[in-house]
Design an enzyme around this catalytic site. Sequence first.
Site, PDB file in Angstrom:
ATOM      1  N   GLY A   1       0.797  -1.232   0.000  1.00  0.00           N
ATOM      2  CA  GLY A   1       0.000   0.000   0.000  1.00  0.00           C
ATOM      3  C   GLY A   1       0.822   1.270   0.000  1.00  0.00           C
ATOM      4  CD  GLU A   2       1.936   2.484   4.466  1.00  0.00           C
ATOM      5  OE1 GLU A   2       2.075   3.409   5.247  1.00  0.00           O
ATOM      6  OE2 GLU A   2       1.842   1.300   4.820  1.00  0.00           O
TER       7      GLU A   2
END
Lengths: 333, 749, 212
Positions: free
Chosen positions: B714-715
């Site tokens: 996600g990051e």
Amino acid sequence: MHIFEFIRPTDPAAAIAAAAQSKTAQQGADVRFMGGGTTLIDLMKLNVETPDRVLDINRLSLDKIEDTADGGLKIGATVRNSDLANHPKVQKDYLVLSQAILNGASAQIRNMATVGGNLLQRTRCVYFRDTAMSCNKREPGSGCPAITGHNRTLAILGTSEHCIATNPSDMCVAMAALEATIHVQGSKGSRVVSFGDFHLLPGNTPHRETVLEPGDLITHVTLPPPVVGSKQLYLKLRDRASYEFALASAAVMLTIASGRITHARVALGGVGTKPWRSPEAETALAGKPANDATFRQAAEAALRNAKAQSENKFKIELARRCLTYALKMASMS
Amino acid sequence: MTETSTTSPIGRDTPRVDGPRKVTGLAQYTSDFLFPGMLYGVPVEATIANGKLLALDTVAAEKMPGVRAVFHRANIGRIFRSTPAPGFDRVCEERRPPFEDDVIQYYGQYIALAVADTFEAAKAAADAVRATYAKEKSNVEARLEAGHDPDVVFTTYGPVPREQSKRGDPEGAFASAPVKLDETYVTPAETHNPLELHATTAIWDGTMLTLYDSTQGVVNARSVLAQMFGLPKENVRVISKFLGSGFGGKLYPWTHVPLAAAAARQLGKPVKLVVSRKMMFQSVGHRARTQQRMRLGATREGKLVSLMHDYVYHMSMLGDYHEDCGEATPFHYSVPNLRASFGRARRNIGATADMRGPGAVPGLYATESAMNELADNLKMDPVQLRLLNEPRLDESNGLLFSSRHYVECLNVGAEKFGWAKRNPAIGSMKRDGLTLGWGMAGAAWIAGRFEAAANVQLRDDGTVRVACATQDIGTGTYTILAQLASEKTGVPLDNIEVELGDSALPDGPISGGSLATSSVIPAVFKAADQAIASLLIIAVTTPGSPFLGHKPDDLALEGGRIFVKAEGPGKGVPFGDLLRRANARLVTGSGSAEMTAFAPNPKFSKHSFGCHFVEVTWQAEIARLRVSRVVTVMDAGRILNPLTGRNQIQGAVVMGIGMALFEETIYDPQNGAPINSNLADYMVTVNADAPPIDVTFLDYPDKEINELGARGIGEIGLAGIAAAITDAVHHATGVRVRELPVRIENLLV
Amino acid sequence: MSNDDLKSQPADPTRRKFLLTSGSGVAASLVVGYVPALARDAAGEVDLAPTAEGPNIEGAVPITLRINGREHSLRIDPRTTLLDCIRETVTLTGTKKGCDHGQCGACTVHVNGKRVLSCLNLALMHDGEEITTVEGLGTPDAMHPMQAAFLACDAYQCGYCTSGQIMSAVALLKEPCGTDDASVKELMSGNICRCGAYSNIVAAIQQVRKNV
């Protein structure tokens, strides 16, 4: 949102009579016409606009686009921006207007926003839009925190010590270049206002933005007959690629014969406190050879009186480049 | 690279199982849940950033039609503090409950709450409340200075000393380095701006509190709210079925959550409170502004000899959030002498908080920009500089990496992008009359697991239900859990029901840290194994079962059928048939797995890696800059769903374009307000700004993380991208912008 | 399992769609005192009437809105935006509020076939007009081609902007728009996707345009 009475007048006369009771047609009006709502509802939610009565003018049959007897175009006040931009005659003869509109806002907003409403579009200055802040335009005499605050996007032309708010319209920039005429019906009859006279500079009265008086209803706008052979272009510069107000924009119309400019109309957007027609640039172009040097000189002339604020000095050069490039691209079109 | 069978859903492009609901408008986000008699709450915001609230005039507001109450300090009832707990429990960034005192610490702090029958009435009432303040000068100064900082700050992942990493003699090595770089990089305050507004609907039934809340962590929210209302945890239920993303801003409860709960308690009716977009800039967290001094020393050949990363970040008066810019610094490159240290500058602003890739994203912007500038100073290709300083192990702790393929990322990325054709001379590359700029940067992000539990049910209609109190923030967690259950049971995705986003389910992880996917895998697998074990006992004990006389160990479940291993699956029986024969509606298995991220004595250094190659176009005559092409390569473990995985990385790159070119929360110097608190003045990337983004996953499983070797993604896509863009901008224009975002005025020279 | 799941669930389990519970029914009974959200009918609406005492709205005015082919006779506060009316009064919550000021596109609906922002409209302005929301395009079992393309292309992440994106995309099919991706991107720039699924959104739209 302030509570209001919602009224749908049956004809323009009823709308005008109702609106004539307002104390003002400017900031603080207690009666407002509602067109697309894209400016008014937004500002009502922010309590910047607090009308007691809202008059829905969308069913007054002001939504026609018609040819005029002299070969120009008559555009009803509630014609939607998208309908105007995509109208065949506008695309053919008034391309700069189509381009300007299609560079503004988003497809949804263009489907809603009306021509009349766009003439009255309000500034995006963040201090104007926040009632917790001081603002001379909203509350005369309260001060202008923008001058010492966040002013990157604000005006460099036509400012005063009381207000530096930018007029955000794209459509109006093209209409200024096209020398449109605004038709108004009021309680004392109808009148016409040339585009250049319609918007007011802030001066000492930034709360007064147009010449409209209580009861004045914009019924339509007319465009003069198209200039034969006119090369037109609207160029808009901004941070992101779309859905953003202009940092600088230019509407240009050039007629060129044998390499010389025989007719020039220039207006700038995103930089002025009103849609900024530039006679200085037009003078610098008239009769000159259509080349880069002339275009740059016109841009220099247009921005000669520009005054920067703490964060927006760059807009002077940006506007120069915008106009220079717009003229160049138009001349090549 | 996969070990599972060809029918396995793992590693396949899998459309989201919750997709049909999302595209038809039936997915219910917090504010979409409606209740009979529900009231609407609208908070009143302080219009000063520092001072005291002296008086509130609520008379006019209370008299307005439809208004039920205007709450403030005197009538809201008790709201207790939520206090820190070890680990990731009871986390919230603004510990002071709403209305606890009359001290205003930031612009937009809630000072009252209007509640009415309709949203329109509540908003009008909130606007009619008049406050009198004793205003004091507020400090929102952008230039940051280290304050009187503690030697150690305590974070959710443990104590962090102010000098957070040190080895060798960085000062001495820097002083004597033949090639040096000493520059300061600034990242602005950024606001998460998930498109879904934060929202809470609170419902009381006696001493039971149910909260529909837009949270990235229902389990944590339950703990926080239980403590704030003095309730046992069992009396609080938090539901977050669909989340309109959060990017970290919705990890932990903000002050509007207890406000909604308190108002509902006082009025005895459900109260819905939706935070406005303006409030989203004020009272629900933001990424801290950072100012990072980078000093790099290297040999003339490009070997790093010293790296010093000394940074300062801003923070609120109340908060204690640590923006860990030095997170990736100690291990990313080989360098014998290193220091990462921080200082903090207090400001009259709302709390700072985790935002997508907290710490590492602003940190890597600085370190990767510095690497690019050092490469310039060395007249060396920036890829080459990185290859030259590839470490064999994590030099901060001497541990081997569990799985590191950074070099391959760089090589694959360079190849796909065509980096070899780069002419390093400024402004030298052209296409279609535009000047091209090519730049690159590396990326890293943590890997590991949170604690997680799940249960799996096998049911007599042949369907499977898998449940976990984690959330789907948009990353595709619903689909991942369906894939995991399908992998174990052989039941097709269509027949798998996934339940998430409800604290009544087995405790699941926050949707944060890119750790949710990796965390749930072992829990779901164990739960499935246990459910299958129960099923096999039924198979060998149920009268009439074809498997009577066998031992459970003789049997297996595949493709939804039970069979005797020795005979193969051909003669298997659908498990639903067996359950019906046993008159059992279902069997349930439970599973859990412990936290491994931030563990005290790790065996390996666990991280994801990646890189971005970026092309910008520059048209000097109108000062127009656009990102035109991005190639991203990720070494992020095994990718369970490449369809959603690519989307994740592309989306992070899109956000990175915003970080590099558009996004900045600006505080008004006069009143301390975030002055561009809307989506027209705080600009995020729009469709027309998003270029083609070519994403490659190396797909090496990291078996130190979990049995599938999957990490979260996600990051990491946001890490490094801003440095790659500013490098490309420099290549095109010759201008090094060291303070984000890059603006037209920086380039108009 | 929610009530609507029970209602829409075909008898043959092999044909059943993915089940996603919405917080009521079986799971809801786990905790005493839990108040379940109300079920939605086939049109996606909630019946708030049985226990609602009806909001006390002074100065309410009557209005008839025609949404997705259904007539709704309502009494609303004149200040109610079309968005809030659709969501809170008519209870069609597929249309989303992202900014409430015309800056994000999440609230896009069709009025008389054209896409508009419902947050910058008063509900009263649309008395008698034809309004379409995302619920009016299709259902999980009978999706509009654009909805199906968004699903297949993964043209979303969190899904919050998706209703607005799809309403814009469907309207775009009838608007003047060049065939290239750049034209689509420009005309879709009034719909912000903070998750950044823009490439897939364009792919979904182009897929539908090719097949139209």
